[in-house]
Design a protein around this motif. Structure first.
Motif, PDB file in Angstrom:
ATOM      1  N   ARG A  31       0.805  -1.227   0.000  1.00 59.37           N
ATOM      2  CA  ARG A  31       0.000   0.000   0.000  1.00 59.37           C
ATOM      3  C   ARG A  31       0.837   1.276   0.000  1.00 59.37           C
ATOM      4  N   GLN A 173      -6.222   2.205  -0.629  1.00 56.77           N
ATOM      5  CA  GLN A 173      -7.342   1.865   0.247  1.00 56.77           C
ATOM      6  C   GLN A 173      -8.104   3.103   0.683  1.00 56.77           C
ATOM      7  N   LEU A 210     -10.651  -0.451   6.359  1.00 57.11           N
ATOM      8  CA  LEU A 210     -10.240  -0.113   4.994  1.00 57.11           C
ATOM      9  C   LEU A 210     -10.845  -1.034   3.949  1.00 57.11           C
ATOM     10  N   SER A 211     -11.114  -0.468   2.767  1.00 60.67           N
ATOM     11  CA  SER A 211     -11.517  -1.254   1.603  1.00 60.67           C
ATOM     12  C   SER A 211     -10.634  -0.868   0.431  1.00 60.67           C
ATOM     13  N   PRO A 212     -10.371  -1.817  -0.474  1.00 59.25           N
ATOM     14  CA  PRO A 212      -9.544  -1.505  -1.639  1.00 59.25           C
ATOM     15  C   PRO A 212     -10.270  -0.559  -2.599  1.00 59.25           C
ATOM     16  N   ALA A 217      -6.318  -3.607  -6.172  1.00 59.26           N
ATOM     17  CA  ALA A 217      -5.745  -2.403  -5.560  1.00 59.26           C
ATOM     18  C   ALA A 217      -4.262  -2.506  -5.223  1.00 59.26           C
TER      19      ALA A 217
END
Ligand code: HEM
Ligand SMILES: [Ca+2]
Ligand SMILES: [Ca+2]
Length: 293
Positions: A31, A173, A210-212, A217
């Motif tokens: 990330r 994210q 968190l979400s992609p 992602a």
């Protein structure tokens, strides 16, 4: 005027030092590539690419780090610190924090499988940061298409360039608090997709879960645009780019042609990196990216 060989005699190892550190940081945490790309965007849109975003607040809520779009959200500052200290050992007082951000953004995109571009260099660092300018110049994820177009137009970008740059959301994210209204209340979202996002984003609580940002992602690709076409945009602002309006056709094109997205993205990133840089004797070369000299 910036130039890509700016450090070729003053610090010939600068680009390889930055690339090496970005590569290590992204290998350690995928990330981080997304976070470094976003840092450069949030710098350039607030008084130009001058590393204003990296200055720590001297008094609470005066600098950019604590402004709404950045607070508890922007990340990657430690990676920039590591790069800066390596560069200070090799070539003290030479490489600006603003240039580090621009190169780290490019190297992050490359490391995550995306396109490359040549980064013009020679930016210098600001001696001030502005809480209010960060509040007012960064686009909101709750905006409709017209507001997104005008936020970018205020910085000299066309609507197509806004769409291209939004493709940065192919990596990284987003927090639950940003997508809650979209996944619970909006209708222009695939219902199975909304249901799957709800599992990690309850209607109350879990704000920082968190979400992609797209379905791949961890990889810089054109999946973000493919997702928009099937109503799997994650934020309200993302789906606005494909919602029956003037930007639909470009989203369709990018969803089918990643080469075109990649090439347009490189050009748009160079343009973004040219937003009012400090050059010549303006600004300074900070020794520590968090503080003025
Ligand atoms: C079009 C207007 C834009 C809006 C409204 C917007 C808004 C946001 C928001 C709200 C987040 C999530 C923050 C959080 O949950 O903490 C985010 C993440 C991100 N944005 Fe944007 N953004 C925009 C454009 C861009 C552009 C132009 C780029 C880069 C070219 C970019 C790159 C990113 C990346 C890479 C992330 C993920 C960061 C991470 O995982 O650390 N965004 N954006
Ligand atoms: Ca700035
Ligand atoms: Ca992706």
């Amino acid at each position: 005027q910036l130039s890509s060989n700016f450090y070729s005699s003053s610090c010939p190892t600068a680009l390889s030092i930055i690339q090496g550190a970005v590569s290590a940081a992204v290998s350690k945490e995928n990330r981080m590539g997304a976070s470094l790309l976003r840092l450069h965007f949030h710098d350039c849109f607030v008084n130009g690419c001058d590393a204003s975003v990296l200055l720590d607040d001297t008094t609470n809520f005066t600098g950019e780090k604590t402004a709404g779009p950045n607070n508890d959200s922007l990340r990657g500052y430690e990676v920039i610190d590591t790069i800066k200290s390596q560069l200070e050992k090799q070539c003290p007082g030479v490489v600006s924090c603003a240039d580090i951000l621009a190169v780290a953004a490019r190297d992050s995109v490359v490391k995550l499988g995306g396109t490359t571009w040549t980064v013009p260099l020679g930016r210098r660092d600001a001696t001030t940061a502005s809480f209010n300018d960060a509040q007012n110049n960064l686009p909101s994820p709750f905006s409709d298409l017209s507001a997104l177009i005008s936020a970018f137009s205020n910085k000299g970008f066309t609507a197509p360039e806004m769409v291209t740059l939004s493709g940065g959301h192919t990596i990284g994210q987003v927090k639950c608090s940003i997508i809650r209204t979209r996944i619970y209340n909006e209708t222009n979202i695939d219902s199975n997709f909304a249901a799957s996002l709800k599992k990690n984003c309850p209607s109350t609580g879990g704000d920082s879960n968190l979400s992609p940002l797209d379905q791949t992602a961890r990889v810089f690709d054109n999946t973000y645009f493919k997702d928009l076409v099937i109503k799997k945009g994650v934020m309200h602002s993302d789906q606005q780019l494909f919602n029956g309006g003037s930007t639909d056709s470009q989203v369709n094109t990018y969803s089918q042609n990643s080469a075109m997205f990649f090439s347009d993205f490189g050009s748009a990133m160079i343009k973004m990196g040219n937003l009012s840089p400090l050059t010549g004797s303006n600004g300074e070369i900070r020794t520590n990216c968090r503080k003025t000299n």
